[in-house]
Design a protein around this motif. Structure first.
Motif, PDB file in Angstrom:
ATOM      1  N   VAL A 244      -7.408   2.717  -0.829  1.00  0.00           N
ATOM      2  CA  VAL A 244      -6.042   3.173  -1.087  1.00  0.00           C
ATOM      3  C   VAL A 244      -6.101   4.644  -1.475  1.00  0.00           C
ATOM      4  CG1 VAL A 244      -3.992   2.854  -2.518  1.00  0.00           C
ATOM      5  CG2 VAL A 244      -5.357   0.867  -1.826  1.00  0.00           C
ATOM      6  N   THR A 245      -5.298   5.457  -0.794  1.00  0.00           N
ATOM      7  CA  THR A 245      -5.344   6.902  -1.021  1.00  0.00           C
ATOM      8  C   THR A 245      -4.048   7.452  -1.576  1.00  0.00           C
ATOM      9  OG1 THR A 245      -4.670   7.299   1.276  1.00  0.00           O
ATOM     10  CG2 THR A 245      -7.033   7.263   0.807  1.00  0.00           C
TER      11      THR A 245
ATOM     12  N   LEU B  11       0.870  -1.173   0.000  1.00  0.00           N
ATOM     13  CA  LEU B  11       0.000   0.000   0.000  1.00  0.00           C
ATOM     14  C   LEU B  11       0.905   1.219   0.000  1.00  0.00           C
ATOM     15  CD1 LEU B  11      -2.447  -1.222   2.806  1.00  0.00           C
ATOM     16  CD2 LEU B  11      -2.889  -1.276   0.348  1.00  0.00           C
ATOM     17  N   GLY B  12       1.323   1.634  -1.181  1.00  0.00           N
ATOM     18  CA  GLY B  12       2.297   2.722  -1.262  1.00  0.00           C
ATOM     19  C   GLY B  12       3.612   2.290  -0.664  1.00  0.00           C
TER      20      GLY B  12
ATOM     21  N   LEU C   2      -8.618  -6.677   4.996  1.00  0.00           N
ATOM     22  CA  LEU C   2      -9.175  -5.500   4.346  1.00  0.00           C
ATOM     23  C   LEU C   2      -8.338  -5.072   3.145  1.00  0.00           C
ATOM     24  CD1 LEU C   2     -10.105  -3.444   7.531  1.00  0.00           C
ATOM     25  CD2 LEU C   2     -11.730  -4.469   5.934  1.00  0.00           C
ATOM     26  N   ALA C   3      -7.009  -5.211   3.280  1.00  0.00           N
ATOM     27  CA  ALA C   3      -6.099  -4.748   2.225  1.00  0.00           C
ATOM     28  C   ALA C   3      -6.052  -5.697   1.035  1.00  0.00           C
ATOM     29  CB  ALA C   3      -4.690  -4.561   2.789  1.00  0.00           C
ATOM     30  N   GLU C   4      -6.495  -6.953   1.227  1.00  0.00           N
ATOM     31  CA  GLU C   4      -6.492  -7.912   0.119  1.00  0.00           C
ATOM     32  C   GLU C   4      -7.370  -7.444  -1.030  1.00  0.00           C
ATOM     33  OE1 GLU C   4      -5.750 -12.475   1.395  1.00  0.00           O
ATOM     34  OE2 GLU C   4      -7.590 -11.588   2.175  1.00  0.00           O
ATOM     35  N   THR C   5      -8.487  -6.826  -0.689  1.00  0.00           N
ATOM     36  CA  THR C   5      -9.441  -6.380  -1.712  1.00  0.00           C
ATOM     37  C   THR C   5      -9.885  -4.953  -1.400  1.00  0.00           C
ATOM     38  OG1 THR C   5     -11.182  -7.462  -0.419  1.00  0.00           O
ATOM     39  CG2 THR C   5     -10.310  -8.664  -2.319  1.00  0.00           C
ATOM     40  N   PRO C   6      -9.036  -3.965  -1.714  1.00  0.00           N
ATOM     41  CA  PRO C   6      -9.379  -2.571  -1.438  1.00  0.00           C
ATOM     42  C   PRO C   6     -10.719  -2.197  -2.079  1.00  0.00           C
ATOM     43  CG  PRO C   6      -7.090  -2.745  -2.116  1.00  0.00           C
ATOM     44  CD  PRO C   6      -7.720  -4.089  -2.360  1.00  0.00           C
ATOM     45  N   GLY C   7     -11.531  -1.471  -1.326  1.00  0.00           N
ATOM     46  CA  GLY C   7     -12.819  -1.041  -1.831  1.00  0.00           C
ATOM     47  C   GLY C   7     -13.954  -1.990  -1.526  1.00  0.00           C
TER      48      GLY C   7
ATOM     49  N   GLN D  21      -6.824   4.473   3.999  1.00  0.00           N
ATOM     50  CA  GLN D  21      -7.671   4.772   5.146  1.00  0.00           C
ATOM     51  C   GLN D  21      -8.757   3.712   5.243  1.00  0.00           C
ATOM     52  OE1 GLN D  21      -9.257   8.693   4.513  1.00  0.00           O
ATOM     53  NE2 GLN D  21     -10.714   8.039   2.955  1.00  0.00           N
ATOM     54  N   ILE D  22      -9.167   3.437   6.467  1.00  0.00           N
ATOM     55  CA  ILE D  22     -10.237   2.464   6.698  1.00  0.00           C
ATOM     56  C   ILE D  22     -11.530   3.239   6.909  1.00  0.00           C
ATOM     57  CG2 ILE D  22     -11.075   0.599   8.173  1.00  0.00           C
ATOM     58  CD1 ILE D  22      -8.154   0.013   8.889  1.00  0.00           C
TER      59      ILE D  22
END
Length: 224
Positions: free
Chosen positions: A222-223, A130-131, A162-167, A209-210
């Motif tokens: 992801v921002t 993530l960046g 949560l990070a496995e599938t952003p959005g 951000q969550i």
């Protein structure tokens, strides 16, 4: 290397399969029935499951259905002593990826497992970036550039999920099932507490951000 869960009520079959898989460098965990396999899956990081159909307590059909319910991306390979077409069809309908009839050649089993792992892009390391932030599920380490960030195990697993599938929006119930397991005796507020802690730890992060989705649950965006 990836961790393989072998679920079969025949101890000799488990021993044989695990022996060949360990020779190929895989980590193996054994379960004598579907119920034990499901408990292990919820408590341990598993990359692929080899499951027999005819098992006591919880059979392979039910195990396959439960595993697929909580994880649509988990590679599953079914074993059976019979090779009827209807069994294969039922297995595929429930979500298994491949099928092998006993007696089988252990070398063929390892080849099929490697093919499944390749198909699912599961390799010797599992990382999400993530960046500048990297999550490594094999070592459970979080890095921001050269800086190491220490997270308790459940906070790491929640963030990784949560990070496995952003959005993608996850309900609290889904996160409880997939991170804490079906036998978790607490309530859904546990998720809120852990989300709050993650937000505090990464308050200065510009990478992600969550977000709270009112009435549903949470998603990671992801921002950066």
């Amino acid at each position: 290397m990836p961790t393989i869960l072998v679920a079969d009520d025949d101890a000799n079959i488990r021993e044989l399969v695990c022996l060949f898989l360990r020779k190929e460098g895989f980590t193996t965990i054994e379960a004598k029935d579907g119920k034990e396999a499901l408990t292990i899956y919820h408590a341990t990081h598993i990359d692929l499951v080899v499951l027999d159909i005819m098992m006591p307590t919880m059979d392979g059909w039910t195990l396959c259905k439960e595993l697929r319910r909580v994880n649509t991306e988990l590679p599953l390979l079914m074993l059976t002593a019979r090779g009827e077409t209807w069994e294969k069809v039922k297995g595929f309908e429930l979500g298994t990826d491949d099928y092998l009839t006993k007696p089988f050649d252990p070398l063929e089993l390892t080849v099929r497992i490697k093919a499944l792992l390749k198909r699912y892009k599961i390799g010797s390391t599992q990382t999400i970036r993530l960046g500048t932030i990297t999550l490594n599920r094999q070592t459970y380490k979080v890095m921001r550039g050269a800086e190491s960030i220490s997270l308790p195990l459940k906070e790491f697993e929640l963030l990784y999920k949560l990070a496995e599938t952003p959005g993608q929006v996850y309900t609290r119930e889904q996160l409880i099932d997939q991170v804490w397991g079906l036998d978790f005796a607490g309530d859904n507020r546990t998720i809120d507490v852990h989300i709050k802690r993650l937000r505090e730890r990464f308050a200065t992060s510009t990478e992600f951000q969550i977000e709270t989705v009112r009435g549903l649950g949470y998603r990671l965006e992801v921002t950066g």
